[in-house]
Design an enzyme around this catalytic site. Structure first.
Site, PDB file in Angstrom:
ATOM      1  N   HIS A  80      78.727 -24.483  57.234  1.00  0.00           N
ATOM      2  CA  HIS A  80      79.521 -25.683  57.475  1.00  0.00           C
ATOM      3  C   HIS A  80      78.639 -26.730  58.141  1.00  0.00           C
ATOM      4  CE1 HIS A  80      79.645 -24.381  61.684  1.00  0.00           C
ATOM      5  NE2 HIS A  80      79.887 -23.169  61.199  1.00  0.00           N
TER       6      HIS A  80
ATOM      7  N   ASP B 224      68.115 -35.971  54.974  1.00  0.00           N
ATOM      8  CA  ASP B 224      67.967 -36.596  56.285  1.00  0.00           C
ATOM      9  C   ASP B 224      69.075 -36.168  57.243  1.00  0.00           C
ATOM     10  OD1 ASP B 224      65.844 -37.834  55.154  1.00  0.00           O
ATOM     11  OD2 ASP B 224      66.752 -39.814  55.026  1.00  0.00           O
TER      12      ASP B 224
ATOM     13  N   SER C  51      69.599 -36.126  49.364  1.00  0.00           N
ATOM     14  CA  SER C  51      69.859 -37.211  48.419  1.00  0.00           C
ATOM     15  C   SER C  51      68.832 -38.325  48.525  1.00  0.00           C
ATOM     16  CB  SER C  51      71.250 -37.793  48.679  1.00  0.00           C
ATOM     17  OG  SER C  51      72.225 -36.800  48.527  1.00  0.00           O
TER      18      SER C  51
ATOM     19  N   GLY D  53      71.779 -41.507  57.989  1.00  0.00           N
ATOM     20  CA  GLY D  53      72.671 -40.984  56.968  1.00  0.00           C
ATOM     21  C   GLY D  53      73.977 -40.426  57.515  1.00  0.00           C
ATOM     22  N   GLU D  54      74.181 -40.497  58.824  1.00  0.00           N
ATOM     23  CA  GLU D  54      75.447 -40.054  59.413  1.00  0.00           C
ATOM     24  C   GLU D  54      76.183 -41.290  59.923  1.00  0.00           C
ATOM     25  OE1 GLU D  54      76.241 -36.559  59.441  1.00  0.00           O
ATOM     26  OE2 GLU D  54      74.535 -36.742  58.103  1.00  0.00           O
TER      27      GLU D  54
ATOM     28  N   GLU E 281      70.592 -33.108  62.062  1.00  0.00           N
ATOM     29  CA  GLU E 281      71.320 -32.018  62.738  1.00  0.00           C
ATOM     30  C   GLU E 281      70.367 -31.172  63.550  1.00  0.00           C
ATOM     31  OE1 GLU E 281      73.580 -28.857  61.146  1.00  0.00           O
ATOM     32  OE2 GLU E 281      74.796 -30.177  59.909  1.00  0.00           O
TER      33      GLU E 281
ATOM     34  N   THR F 263      73.447 -22.395  55.786  1.00  0.00           N
ATOM     35  CA  THR F 263      74.536 -22.901  56.640  1.00  0.00           C
ATOM     36  C   THR F 263      75.883 -22.755  55.924  1.00  0.00           C
ATOM     37  OG1 THR F 263      74.296 -25.168  55.838  1.00  0.00           O
ATOM     38  CG2 THR F 263      73.022 -24.544  57.779  1.00  0.00           C
TER      39      THR F 263
HETATM   40  C1  LIG Z   1      69.841 -53.615  43.592  1.00  0.00           C
HETATM   41  C2  LIG Z   1      68.658 -52.791  43.984  1.00  0.00           C
HETATM   42  C3  LIG Z   1      68.796 -52.346  45.379  1.00  0.00           C
HETATM   43  C4  LIG Z   1      67.608 -51.571  45.849  1.00  0.00           C
HETATM   44  C5  LIG Z   1      67.676 -51.422  47.323  1.00  0.00           C
HETATM   45  C6  LIG Z   1      66.616 -50.532  47.796  1.00  0.00           C
HETATM   46  C7  LIG Z   1      66.582 -50.470  49.288  1.00  0.00           C
HETATM   47  C8  LIG Z   1      66.164 -49.122  49.671  1.00  0.00           C
HETATM   48  C9  LIG Z   1      66.021 -48.930  51.139  1.00  0.00           C
HETATM   49  C10 LIG Z   1      66.185 -47.482  51.416  1.00  0.00           C
HETATM   50  C11 LIG Z   1      66.388 -47.192  52.835  1.00  0.00           C
HETATM   51  C12 LIG Z   1      66.668 -45.744  52.985  1.00  0.00           C
HETATM   52  C13 LIG Z   1      66.918 -45.403  54.383  1.00  0.00           C
HETATM   53  C14 LIG Z   1      67.287 -43.958  54.458  1.00  0.00           C
HETATM   54  C15 LIG Z   1      68.463 -43.565  54.796  1.00  0.00           C
HETATM   55  C16 LIG Z   1      68.806 -42.108  54.796  1.00  0.00           C
HETATM   56  O1  LIG Z   1      68.601 -41.578  56.085  1.00  0.00           O
HETATM   57  C17 LIG Z   1      70.252 -41.939  54.419  1.00  0.00           C
HETATM   58  C18 LIG Z   1      70.641 -40.455  54.388  1.00  0.00           C
HETATM   59  O2  LIG Z   1      69.782 -39.733  53.566  1.00  0.00           O
HETATM   60  P1  LIG Z   1      70.226 -38.317  52.946  1.00  0.00           P
HETATM   61  O3  LIG Z   1      70.819 -37.514  54.061  1.00  0.00           O
HETATM   62  O4  LIG Z   1      68.989 -37.686  52.400  1.00  0.00           O
HETATM   63  O5  LIG Z   1      71.219 -38.623  51.901  1.00  0.00           O
HETATM   64  N1  LIG Z   1      70.459 -42.485  53.098  1.00  0.00           N
HETATM   65  C19 LIG Z   1      71.138 -43.589  52.918  1.00  0.00           C
HETATM   66  O6  LIG Z   1      71.693 -44.162  53.811  1.00  0.00           O
HETATM   67  C20 LIG Z   1      71.232 -44.097  51.499  1.00  0.00           C
HETATM   68  C21 LIG Z   1      70.319 -45.258  51.295  1.00  0.00           C
HETATM   69  C22 LIG Z   1      70.384 -45.649  49.854  1.00  0.00           C
HETATM   70  C23 LIG Z   1      69.778 -46.987  49.622  1.00  0.00           C
HETATM   71  C24 LIG Z   1      70.133 -47.507  48.270  1.00  0.00           C
HETATM   72  N1  LIG Z   2      77.119 -25.564  54.597  1.00  0.00           N
HETATM   73  C1  LIG Z   2      77.453 -26.853  54.745  1.00  0.00           C
HETATM   74  N2  LIG Z   2      78.623 -27.301  54.241  1.00  0.00           N
HETATM   75  C2  LIG Z   2      78.975 -28.606  54.363  1.00  0.00           C
HETATM   76  N3  LIG Z   2      78.197 -29.551  54.969  1.00  0.00           N
HETATM   77  C3  LIG Z   2      77.026 -29.148  55.466  1.00  0.00           C
HETATM   78  C4  LIG Z   2      76.599 -27.796  55.399  1.00  0.00           C
HETATM   79  N4  LIG Z   2      75.384 -27.697  55.993  1.00  0.00           N
HETATM   80  C5  LIG Z   2      75.077 -28.937  56.428  1.00  0.00           C
HETATM   81  N5  LIG Z   2      76.055 -29.812  56.113  1.00  0.00           N
HETATM   82  C6  LIG Z   2      76.104 -31.272  56.340  1.00  0.00           C
HETATM   83  O1  LIG Z   2      75.816 -31.895  55.089  1.00  0.00           O
HETATM   84  C7  LIG Z   2      75.482 -33.246  55.343  1.00  0.00           C
HETATM   85  C8  LIG Z   2      74.487 -33.771  54.337  1.00  0.00           C
HETATM   86  O2  LIG Z   2      73.356 -32.996  54.378  1.00  0.00           O
HETATM   87  P1  LIG Z   2      71.963 -33.439  53.795  1.00  0.00           P
HETATM   88  O3  LIG Z   2      71.155 -32.200  53.730  1.00  0.00           O
HETATM   89  O4  LIG Z   2      71.431 -34.553  54.551  1.00  0.00           O
HETATM   90  O5  LIG Z   2      72.299 -33.880  52.311  1.00  0.00           O
HETATM   91  P2  LIG Z   2      72.380 -35.335  51.644  1.00  0.00           P
HETATM   92  O6  LIG Z   2      71.000 -35.865  51.617  1.00  0.00           O
HETATM   93  O7  LIG Z   2      72.924 -35.082  50.284  1.00  0.00           O
HETATM   94  O8  LIG Z   2      73.274 -36.179  52.486  1.00  0.00           O
HETATM   95  C9  LIG Z   2      74.933 -33.275  56.748  1.00  0.00           C
HETATM   96  O9  LIG Z   2      75.776 -34.113  57.487  1.00  0.00           O
HETATM   97  C10 LIG Z   2      75.062 -31.853  57.246  1.00  0.00           C
HETATM   98  O10 LIG Z   2      75.540 -31.834  58.577  1.00  0.00           O
END
Ligand SMILES: CCCCCCCCCCCCC/C=C/[C@@H](O)[C@H](COP(=O)(O)O)NC(=O)CCCCC
Ligand SMILES: Nc1ncnc2c1ncn2[C@@H]1O[C@H](COP(=O)(O)OP(=O)(O)O)[C@@H](O)[C@H]1O
Ligand SMILES: [Ca+2]
Length: 521
Positions: A143, A169, A212, A479-480, A174, A141
């Site tokens: 963007h 996520d 992440s 995550g959005e 997306e 991708t």
């Molecule tokens: C002081 C210790 C605190 C420990 C707290 C642990 C609680 C963990 C619960 C985690 C829930 C995660 C839910 C997932 C959310 C994801 O969809 C979202 C986006 O993920 P990604 O795109 O891969 O980055 N992530 C978050 O919102 C971050 C959650 C981080 C929790 C610490």
């Molecule tokens: N090429 C790109 N450049 C910038 N952002 C992007 C690109 N491709 C996807 N994204 C966006 O990046 C964001 C985070 O993506 P994700 O794969 O979930 O990573 P993370 O777990 O680190 O948040 C999403 O909102 C997605 O729409």
């Protein structure tokens, strides 16, 4: 036939390899070893003399903690014809496995997580797809929303058996939006109507974790490991999952498959987006900062309890990877009978006997977990007993409490102690819910938030209750960021079949599971 098991003698030992877990088979030139993967293996002289013909089977081996690995076993024969017959028979068996993908459309987010998506795919996943004779079309991708828009408008989906998401996520979300929106548009479904039933999407989505948090992958497969996910995709695993649809004033906002979080998780996400340069560590930093700010939000939560189910969010059972291999296990849902027979709407029609319940208060967090939301930070997740595909979401309300108590609650997500067993926490398994903030959000405020701005001073001045806590948080939707505070969420199910994983209803669908995690398990 996919469960036919071969027991063959190799070097005097016996191996049982289920056809359904064979990835590839290739003949060996015993004199010289195999050239197939570029590595030459010298066979032991003794066995070479005794058995001049051989073939190698690559198969799935279960490793530790839900991990899968690719292993090889070589079988030796005395006769060339017999060897070829084995190879041919195994190939025929593999071809007969219709749930396995042959052509995949792969989207890689080079920007997510530690920005390792391309490397992970090239080094760990592509060689396995090649081994399994899967052809791929790969798009890196350029963007945000590139994958969503491509899936929604351009992609020639008929050419593929599934799509694969390499990312976190957000990237998965997306792709769900691209596929689901396209299916609804093609079928004339109005997504803005919360009561409209969504048409199931026939393509599955596989997830290769490279983000992440990777909660969707972890909660469905049991681990965030790219090789494990690739192997689940190859063998054609599928796992339906619930999809909630989120509306605001009869306008469709988004779908959610994992966490919808207001307050703590919304604020943490909003802060962390500004620190993306920190990589996954941004969540630790922003989480700590958000914990210290200790903002609470006033509002009303209304929800429709799922009264027709037997399970509760306080159950000790877990629903996740390794336990449910729906498509491959045949006997649909065989291994998931606790959900099937007891909770699944296919077998028990929903009845809303209890009616809506209304709770007003000051909340540090309002979380709706449509799956456990297990992730490396919290291997048991936000709601450990949540089911992946039961048409419900677990609504967790954390009322205003001291910092110390909130910390105890958070820490319990990482230990064996029950995070719900606290006086200021309640959890309900629901089919639908609504949140209305105490103070109405003006259109201008919403516009500013949609553009990524947040005028704290104005919000505080307009907020009669206090001088330091903002009136609104935002929602963390897989995550959005969703800037609308007032939302309506639904999780209603309609029957789905093996290949069409979504259900939907006004607010929730069961999504495609995908390969492997595919909706992985
Ligand atoms: C002081 C210790 C605190 C420990 C707290 C642990 C609680 C963990 C619960 C985690 C829930 C995660 C839910 C997932 C959310 C994801 O969809 C979202 C986006 O993920 P990604 O795109 O891969 O980055 N992530 C978050 O919102 C971050 C959650 C981080 C929790 C610490
Ligand atoms: N090429 C790109 N450049 C910038 N952002 C992007 C690109 N491709 C996807 N994204 C966006 O990046 C964001 C985070 O993506 P994700 O794969 O979930 O990573 P993370 O777990 O680190 O948040 C999403 O909102 C997605 O729409
Ligand atoms: Ca669920």
């Amino acid at each position: 036939m996919s469960w036919l098991t071969f027991f063959i003698t190799s070097h005097g030992t016996s191996h049982g390899v289920s056809v359904s877990e064979i990835l590839a088979v290739r003949e060996l030139d015993v004199d010289c070893g195999t050239k197939d993967d570029g590595r030459w293996q010298k066979m032991p002289q003794k066995s070479t003399e005794a058995y001049p013909y051989a073939f190698t089977v690559s198969y799935v081996e279960r490793a530790w903690q839900h991990r899968w690995r690719c292993s090889d076993v070589t079988f030796h024969c005395l006769e060339g014809a017999l060897c070829q017959q084995w190879v041919q028979t195994i190939r025929e068996q593999l071809t007969a496995l219709t749930s396995r993908p042959k052509h995949l459309l792969v989207y890689i987010n080079p920007y997510g997580g530690k920005q390792q998506g391309e490397r992970i795919y090239e080094q760990k996943v592509a060689p396995l797809f090649t081994l399994a004779s899967i052809s791929t079309h790969v798009i890196v991708t350029e963007h945000a929303n590139h994958a969503r828009d491509h899936l929604r408008t351009e992609a020639e989906l008929k050419k593929y058996d599934g799509v694969v998401c390499v990312g976190g996520d957000g990237m998965f979300s997306e792709m769900v939006h691209g596929l689901v929106s396209r299916t609804q548009r093609d079928n004339g479904v109005d997504q803005n109507s919360p009561e409209e039933k969504l048409v199931p999407c026939t393509l599955r989505i596989g997830i290769i974790p490279a983000g992440s948090t990777d909660c969707i992958c972890y909660a469905t497969v049991g681990i965030n490991d790219p090789v494990t996910s690739a192997l689940h995709i190859i063998v054609g695993d599928a796992q339906p999952m619930d999809v909630c649809s989120v509306h605001h004033n009869n306008t469709f906002l988004r779908y959610s498959v994992s966490l919808l979080g207001y307050g703590f998780y919304g604020d943490m996400l909003a802060d962390s987006e500004r620190k993306r340069w920190m990589g996954p560590a941004r969540y630790d930093f922003s989480g700590f900062k958000t914990f210290l700010t200790h903002h609470y939000y006033e509002g009303t939560v209304s929800f429709l309890p799922a009264t027709d189910i037997l399970g509760t969010p306080r159950d000790k059972t877990r629903c996740r990877a390794g336990y449910v291999l729906l498509q491959r296990t045949m006997g649909l849902y065989k291994n998931h009978h606790h959900v099937l027979q007891k909770h699944h709407p296919l077998f028990l029609l929903p009845e809303y006997k209890g009616g809506w319940r209304v709770i007003r208060g000051k909340f540090l967090a309002i979380n709706a977990a449509s799956m456990s939301c297990a992730c490396p930070r919290s291997p048991k997740g936000l709601s450990p007993a949540a089911h992946l595909a039961d048409g419900t979401t677990d609504l967790i309300l954390v009322r205003k409490c001291s910092r110390f108590n909130f910390l105890r609650h958070l820490l319990r997500h990482t230990s064996k102690y029950d995070q719900f067993d606290m006086t200021f926490v309640e959890v309900h398994r629901v089919r639908r819910f609504r949140f209305t903030p105490r103070y109405c959000q003006s259109d201008s405020e919403l516009d500013l938030r949609e553009n990524g701005k947040r005028l704290f001073s104005q919000i505080c001045r307009d907020h009669p209750a206090c001088s330091c806590s903002p009136a609104y948080s935002s929602w963390n939707c897989d995550g959005e960021i969703l800037p609308h505070a007032a939302i309506e969420v639904g999780c209603v199910t309609t029957p789905y079949n093996l290949l069409c994983k979504y259900t939907v209803h006004s607010e929730s669908i069961q999504t495609p599971s995908l390969f492997p995690h595919f909706f992985t398990l």
